[in-house]
Design a protein around this motif. Structure first.
Motif, PDB file in Angstrom:
ATOM      1  N   CYS A 226       0.806  -1.225   0.000  1.00 36.69           N
ATOM      2  CA  CYS A 226       0.000   0.000   0.000  1.00 36.69           C
ATOM      3  C   CYS A 226       0.838   1.273   0.000  1.00 36.69           C
ATOM      4  N   SER A 234       3.514   7.046  -3.672  1.00 34.64           N
ATOM      5  CA  SER A 234       2.489   6.183  -3.096  1.00 34.64           C
ATOM      6  C   SER A 234       1.107   6.646  -3.525  1.00 34.64           C
ATOM      7  N   PRO A 237      -4.179   5.949  -0.279  1.00 29.79           N
ATOM      8  CA  PRO A 237      -4.799   4.727   0.259  1.00 29.79           C
ATOM      9  C   PRO A 237      -6.307   4.702   0.065  1.00 29.79           C
ATOM     10  N   LEU A 240      -6.738   3.391  -3.442  1.00 31.17           N
ATOM     11  CA  LEU A 240      -6.382   1.972  -3.476  1.00 31.17           C
ATOM     12  C   LEU A 240      -7.478   1.131  -2.833  1.00 31.17           C
ATOM     13  N   ILE A 261      -2.698  -7.310   2.601  1.00 29.30           N
ATOM     14  CA  ILE A 261      -1.809  -6.150   2.527  1.00 29.30           C
ATOM     15  C   ILE A 261      -0.573  -6.426   3.370  1.00 29.30           C
ATOM     16  N   GLU A 267       3.521   1.275   7.749  1.00 32.93           N
ATOM     17  CA  GLU A 267       2.379   1.209   6.829  1.00 32.93           C
ATOM     18  C   GLU A 267       1.089   0.759   7.500  1.00 32.93           C
ATOM     19  N   CYS A 270      -1.723   3.277   7.010  1.00 28.90           N
ATOM     20  CA  CYS A 270      -2.063   3.325   5.585  1.00 28.90           C
ATOM     21  C   CYS A 270      -2.917   2.121   5.208  1.00 28.90           C
ATOM     22  N   ALA A 271      -2.525   0.943   5.672  1.00 30.85           N
ATOM     23  CA  ALA A 271      -3.283  -0.270   5.377  1.00 30.85           C
ATOM     24  C   ALA A 271      -4.688  -0.193   5.958  1.00 30.85           C
ATOM     25  N   VAL A 274      -6.825   1.875   3.727  1.00 34.80           N
ATOM     26  CA  VAL A 274      -7.209   1.101   2.539  1.00 34.80           C
ATOM     27  C   VAL A 274      -8.413   0.216   2.847  1.00 34.80           C
ATOM     28  N   SER A 286      -4.903  -7.058   6.715  1.00 37.04           N
ATOM     29  CA  SER A 286      -3.624  -6.356   6.768  1.00 37.04           C
ATOM     30  C   SER A 286      -2.656  -7.119   7.652  1.00 37.04           C
TER      31      SER A 286
END
Length: 396
Positions: A226, A234, A237, A240, A261, A267, A270-271, A274, A286
């Motif tokens: 991600c 990047s 998110p 994505l 993920i 991250e 971020c995950a 997502v 994740s």
């Protein structure tokens, strides 16, 4: 390299002439070769073919990987690497926080890792894969007698005995192999990353992937990275997450999907973003911050499709020739330019912005629709190549 870097080549030329010199005949096979690559994970991955090239050329030489401690997992179990020499150099990586001139010089002069390496009595050959002023100084400090570098990038070539010329259009793996060619290595492996897994690591990955099936078909395995090493590379998110949600819904009637993920601890948030934007029915998991790097490699080997930005995961997937969709944008406005240096042949493909701009400028990103369709096309293509007993995917 600017004028200051060019000016630095003058004292480095003298340092190279005053430093360690080859003590053996040019025709003698080297007893030890140091490959210096204390850079980021993706950089090291692209370098791995050089070890096989050197082993083919010098079957009896001791091949030493001079890398940051963070890269040890990449060369673990590599049959062509005899030794890992940890050198946490403070340049050209995103791991060591202080990369000032003073930090680099202190590392070369005083670091315990360097002092310990000096006690072994030097190396017959050293290859500074990235090619830099600091890399040359480190090779001199380590007693490397025959040095190979890169001209036209970060410097240091004038203190070397041989060098390649940097080109922004040559793939990084091929450039590393060109340095081996300077030593007479012409029986070259493919310019593609190499990773060597154990059966235990493969079993761990198989345990992570879901084994359930719908109508006799197992879920499509999608491994997702991600984030990239730099924020500008990047994909958002939120975007994505929406894309993965659409892919999950498209696959619901064809055995479903298992979307995982991966990434580091940084991250995690971020995950989570997502997942929040993918929709509750997507069932995305994740493992960011929870999975060792070697397990991530094994997950990539067993994935049906890998989805990533321009990141380490792209190169890990290439090591196993997994179908890959790289989403490019931000400072990577030219997808073709990116792929000529960092990409691979099919089953890899990239999706770049519709109206790309030159490197160094912020550009847009591809639309969610384009990314989703590219992923579904890649899954469908993999289903055909895998055969009817593996995957059967109907796309609407």
């Amino acid at each position: 390299m600017g004028w200051k870097g060019s000016l630095a080549e003058v004292p480095l030329w003298f340092a190279g002439r005053l430093g360690p010199q080859p003590a053996r005949s040019r025709n003698d096979a080297p007893r030890s070769i140091l490959v210096l690559r204390p850079n980021d994970l993706g950089d090291l991955l692209t370098t791995t073919p050089i070890f096989e090239a050197l082993r083919r050329r010098f079957p009896d030489a001791r091949l030493v990987a001079g890398i940051g401690r963070w890269g040890r997992a990449i060369v673990e179990n590599n049959p062509f690497v005899d030794e890992v020499l940890e050198l946490d150099a403070p340049w050209h990586n995103k791991v060591v926080p202080d990369q000032s001139l003073g930090a680099a010089l202190r590392f070369i002069r005083d670091c315990a890792q360097v002092r310990a390496a000096r006690e072994r009595g030097g190396f017959d050959v050293g290859i500074d894969v990235v090619g830099s002023h600091f890399g040359l100084l480190l090779m001199l400090r380590l007693g490397v007698r025959y040095r190979i570098g890169v001209r036209g990038y970060r410097g240091g070539w004038s203190g070397c005995h041989g060098h390649i010329r940097f080109s922004p259009m040559v793939h990084v793996s091929r450039a590393a192999l060109a340095q081996a060619e300077l030593l007479g290595a012409h029986d070259l492996p493919e310019a593609r990353p190499q990773l060597y897994l154990t059966d235990f690591e493969r079993a761990q990955a198989a345990h992570v992937w879901r084994s359930g099936a719908v109508a006799g078909r197992r879920p499509v395995r999608l491994l997702v990275g991600c984030a990239a090493g730099l924020p500008d590379k990047s994909w958002a998110p939120e975007a994505l997450g929406e894309a993965l949600g659409r892919v999950s819904r498209a696959l619901a009637q064809a055995g479903g999907s298992d979307i995982v993920i991966v990434g580091g601890a940084a991250e995690k948030s971020c995950a989570q973003t997502v997942i929040e934007h993918s929709g509750a029915a997507a069932g995305i998991r994740s493992l960011a911050g929870q999975t060792p790097l070697r397990t991530t490699f094994a997950l990539a080997e067993q994935a049906d499709v890998v989805i990533t930005n321009s990141s380490m995961l792209l190169h890990a997937a290439a090591a196993f020739r997994r179908p890959t969709v790289a989403v490019l944008g931000g400072t990577l406005g030219d997808a073709r330019g990116h792929d000529s240096v960092w990409g691979y042949c099919a089953p890899y493909c990239s999706v770049g912005p519709e109206n790309g701009k030159p490197y160094g400028r912020i550009s847009g990103w591809p639309s969610i629709e384009r990314v989703v369709q590219t992923i579904l096309d890649k899954i469908a293509g993999h289903a055909v190549s895998a055969g009817p007993d593996r995957l059967s995917i109907g796309l609407n």
